[in-house]
Design an enzyme around this catalytic site. Sequence first.
Site, PDB file in Angstrom:
ATOM      1  N   GLU A  78       0.935  -1.289   0.146  1.00  0.00           N
ATOM      2  CA  GLU A  78      -0.021   0.005   0.083  1.00  0.00           C
ATOM      3  C   GLU A  78       0.988   1.199   0.032  1.00  0.00           C
ATOM      4  OE1 GLU A  78      -3.452   0.386   0.292  1.00  0.00           O
ATOM      5  OE2 GLU A  78      -3.571   2.321   0.905  1.00  0.00           O
ATOM      6  N   ASP A  79       1.996   1.337   0.720  1.00  0.00           N
ATOM      7  CA  ASP A  79       2.453   2.556   1.295  1.00  0.00           C
ATOM      8  C   ASP A  79       3.993   2.568   0.461  1.00  0.00           C
ATOM      9  OD1 ASP A  79       0.613   3.322   2.468  1.00  0.00           O
ATOM     10  OD2 ASP A  79       1.110   2.714   4.413  1.00  0.00           O
TER      11      ASP A  79
END
Length: 738
Positions: A90-91
């Site tokens: 996700e990051d």
Amino acid sequence: MITIDVEDEKKEIIKRYRRLLRRAKPFLKDDDAKTIRIAFNTALEAHKDMRRRTGEPYIYHPLDVALIAIDEIGLGTTSIVAALLHDVVEDTDLEIEDVERDFGSKVARIIDGLTKISGVFDQGTSEQAENFRKMLLTLSDDVRVILIKLADRLHNMRTLASMPHNKQLKVASETIYIYAPLAHRLGLYAIKTELEDLCLKYTESEQYIEIAGKIIATKEARDRFVNKFIRPIKKELKEQGFDIEIKARTKSIYSIWNKMRKQNIPFEEVYDLFAVRIILNSEPENEKADCWKVYSIVTDFYQPNPDRLRDWISTPKGNGYESLHTTVMSSPGQWVEVQIRARRMDDIAEKGYAAHWKYKDNSGNGQSSGLEQWISRVREMLKQSNSSAIEFVDDFRSNLFHEEVFVFTPKGELKTLPHGATALDFAFEIHTEVGNKCLGAKVNQRLVPLNNVLKNGDQVEVLTSKKQKPNEDWLKFVITSKARSSIKDALKEERKAAAGEGKEIVRRKLRQMKLRLNNETVEQLRAYFDERTVLDFYYKVGKGVIDSTEIKQFKAARSIIPKDPKDRIEDAASFQKQLTKVREKQSDILLIGEDMDRVDYRISKCCNPIPGDDVFGFVTVNEGIKVHRTSCPNASKLLSNYGYRVVKAKWSSQMDNAFLTVLKIIGTDRVGLINDVTNIISGELKVNMRAMAIETDLGIFEGKITLYVQHTGHLEVMIRKLQKVNGVVKVTRIDTGK
Ligand code: MN
């Protein structure tokens, strides 16, 4: 200014990582420790330049989430690895393929699931609902996705203080909407309680602080009471050789707050502020008998309330909860709840799902638990449901909160249904086809209707008939999502079939009337019969609600439309022609207020435009031109689909100057009076009413009507007309007319 000592930080990170390993150690096998180390290093590297809002290195977060997964949920190596890596796709720059290559497909699938459900949940929106559905889909794939998501959410809630207030509120409301109920349903009682308390802390902080303060302030007195209460029981249990632990558990802040609010009572009146829990260390085969022996000893000292005995050992709750509860009268005259359970039961009650599996593996017990049954029900629901996401989430959430009832089939098989379930729910629980053909049921040998609400211990036999089929009413008396979605599916099918038949009937009728079945005619028919959609129209024809003679009348009504085809307004172009004719100059704007007698138009009821609103005219099939607001809920549909029937409209300059005035009407009340009054105002005089307030008292009618008038002459005409209405005694203008 904050200074960061990089060396100190590095030491702290390693310290935290070692703590994690220590906690995991008891269940590590083969290469587990190595895999965890690689996962830790991968996460550390991927997040190396990131910090949390608290200013701390980002890696603290995945480390803490992994720790929660071990300590508070009881998950194993795969989950620890997934927890450490849960934010990397996700990051950071890492891709799911990288995770799959280094950690295998199991971990990759969990991370993929977690990444998919990372979207925000805005309550009540379809986007939120869609996200929630996605989350539940991962539940049917691997329950660990949700368990890690819960660990992630718990850590975010614990560190919420560093977020700005609006973000705190958003995260807290998502948590109370979805995560806490899910934690409850998965049996994670401790996590559910902490999530709820944290939500309260940020959403109702004053009350949170007040209740927390009172719990602390009353602790000493409570401890004294509890010690006195348990002393004799403890002594007796020890003497009889039981290995026990006794705890007094205070109700959570959130549940105290809830109770105060629901029953509208102060803190001091929440009588069941705490419960006494007796936990036995007992061999699995003796657990049940031992719990009942303890029950027997407790009730030797204190009188039990017979209505408050709960045996969730013989029949565990659907989320796996097992315990024996009784409420007894203590010597100072206060009711005290006593919970009796074995150590294993306590573990499952606190940690839920994963703990449950741990014990299951050890005991080799083949029977499937309530929790597994629930998950398989969810899976089935996800498979068969074709309802909209919002509908689905509503159905699903209502299922999360239900308490259960236990009932039996004629052969004595136990079925668990949500509290409030009916005979019809039971039928659908047996099988969709049994539900669809359900005629009624026998409960404990007595004939009952479909909507009979089942009680604990009922034995239910479903009666079916080949001729039976689901109808709309059935939705009113089922509560399980399985029954609801099955009935909706069946109704949709039936509706489609009836609409298909209806369409054929319409086609035949039109042919007899020498009309063609095309969009235009069908749209006219729909409007003529005042149906919301064409499908609704076909359906009613198919069901015989609209019969063929009525369709014939449609043709007659259609031919009344002006003989001179030149004058007939059927689209914007013919409207402009007529307007040019009456005004004797080129014009394409309908002036509301001026053209009243020359053009047939009405103010639409759906949005009630008033002078000053942005409006447009819409040429209808049978009702002339209707004026809608551009912000009308129907506007976008009309404007986008029937552009050729839209005409420009604005309020005439007279109307722009129209002023608001208030009339007071006094009279003797009678049936139909209001109708007569409003008919004169908006029907006969075509004046816009803004508001109306009417009071009747002992046969006297008093109304205040706020409306737009153009000039005082106009107002006088109206007052005169209103005074002639049967029953009206006096009409006066009461505004000062500034
Ligand atoms: Mn996270």
